[in-house]
Design an enzyme around this catalytic site. Sequence first.
Site, PDB file in Angstrom:
ATOM      1  CG  ASP A 150     -33.293  10.515  -7.023  1.00 12.33           C
ATOM      2  OD1 ASP A 150     -34.517  10.462  -7.249  1.00 12.33           O
ATOM      3  OD2 ASP A 150     -32.495  11.096  -7.787  1.00 12.33           O
ATOM      4  N   PRO A 210     -32.772   8.089 -16.859  1.00 10.74           N
ATOM      5  CG  PRO A 210     -32.836  10.353 -16.269  1.00 10.74           C
ATOM      6  CD  PRO A 210     -33.363   9.371 -17.276  1.00 10.74           C
TER       7      PRO A 210
HETATM    8  O1  DOR Z   1     -32.202  10.092 -11.984  1.00  9.39           O
HETATM    9  C1  DOR Z   1     -33.272  10.650 -11.801  1.00  9.39           C
HETATM   10  N1  DOR Z   1     -34.430   9.982 -11.905  1.00  9.39           N
HETATM   11  N2  DOR Z   1     -33.301  11.939 -11.494  1.00  9.39           N
HETATM   12  C2  DOR Z   1     -34.460  12.657 -11.437  1.00  9.39           C
HETATM   13  O2  DOR Z   1     -34.416  13.826 -11.178  1.00  9.39           O
HETATM   14  C3  DOR Z   1     -35.748  12.003 -11.729  1.00  9.39           C
HETATM   15  C4  DOR Z   1     -35.654  10.562 -11.473  1.00  9.39           C
HETATM   16  C5  DOR Z   1     -36.806   9.795 -12.044  1.00  9.39           C
HETATM   17  O3  DOR Z   1     -37.957  10.195 -11.849  1.00  9.39           O
HETATM   18  O4  DOR Z   1     -36.565   8.758 -12.675  1.00  9.39           O
HETATM   19 ZN    ZN Z   2     -33.702  15.005  -9.055  1.00  8.22          ZN
HETATM   20 ZN    ZN Z   3     -35.665  12.191  -7.849  1.00  4.41          ZN
END
Ligand code: DOR
Ligand code: ZN
Ligand code: ZN
Length: 398
Positions: A265, A283
């Site tokens: 991620d 986030p």
């Molecule tokens: O922490 C996250 N960042 N969660 C997500 O689902 C999207 C991602 C982002 O694209 O920055």
């Molecule tokens: Zn996600």
């Molecule tokens: Zn993600």
Amino acid sequence: EIIDGGGRVLLPGFVDLHTHLREPGREDTETIESGSAAAALGGYTAVFAMANTSPVADSAVVTDHVYRRGQEVGLVDVHPVGAVTVGLKGEKLAEMGMMAAGPGRVRIFSDDGVCVADPLLMRRALEYSASLGVVIAQHAEEPRLTRGAVAHEGPEAARLGLTGWPRAAEEAIVARDALLARDAGARVHICHASTAGTVELLQWAKGQGIAITAEVTPHHLLLDDSRLQTYDAVNRVNPPLREASDVAALRKALRDGVIDCVATDHAPHAEQDKCCEFAAARPGMLGLETALAIVAQVSVETGDLSWRDVARVMSEKPAQIARLDDQGRPIGVGEPANLTLVDPDLGWTVRADELASRSRNTPFAELSFKAKPVLTVLRGRVTARDGVAAQPGTGVRA
Ligand code: DOR
Ligand code: ZN
Ligand code: ZN
């Protein structure tokens, strides 16, 4: 060239099912080129580029472009992920068939960062995906339970005055889509599993014979919500860092195979989007260049996993889930291979300024680890060596 790997561990090239590369749209935070270098340095030979770009990767125009750009750079195989719907929070299914049939050959569709709340729409997406033989990667967030939420709902968030994100927001979708996938005869892959309850649901669903798989991120394997005490926005991520008991359950699930694989991620963000108040920050955390070190620390160095198991969770399983035919399988004698050489005892400290990523939002800055990938080989060509990525365009195309 003969490479002496003495004292090192030779593994199949890593496959990341969950990478945000930000191109097109936010090239100031990451490009396919900078992200490919980060991936090669992290030991990856294939990454799946998430669909929440700008424009969203909801058509073959975008997914084919991402694929071609990845091939030009040539440091890692960049596989585009297609969005499930047209646009963010879209109400119409995207033309998944067109994306699957294009040169980018999309094999994973996702609502990650796109967010599909409507169960009927997800049911139709699962039915469509089953007819195409592709998998849906589910971000697993019920947005009506996370409105305004910035941190795991629990004693820590309460103490710090941060709005809580309940475990149920994730678990409700995991349960829902396990059942919808069962009914549709579809495959569903759970992104960034973060709670002990998700692990129980996965175990139940797999026991029922449902075609469900799951990933866990390095940050959810290492960090818990005690990190929030500094209010440092680098620790804000979706799903949020949970409690120590969840971390223990995730590690055990990875060991037992209830969670299939590790995915980063990798979510680059600009300084100005991370330097503000916790609740105002975007986030997401960087992941590609630190993943192996963390997996080694929390699993190999604790005795939970062998290096053979690391090959399974970093390469073989993700390749199987994406149905990559050219990764994670035994290599024939004389065949060009995708390989990662890991020094298990190198000893190194993460310096945010030294990362190849264009962004600096790593929660692991100044932390020390033992293991590090020291050589990455894509189809017989070196893409990274001793902390230096090869020049873009000098790699090998598929
Ligand atoms: O922490 C996250 N960042 N969660 C997500 O689902 C999207 C991602 C982002 O694209 O920055
Ligand atoms: Zn996600
Ligand atoms: Zn993600």
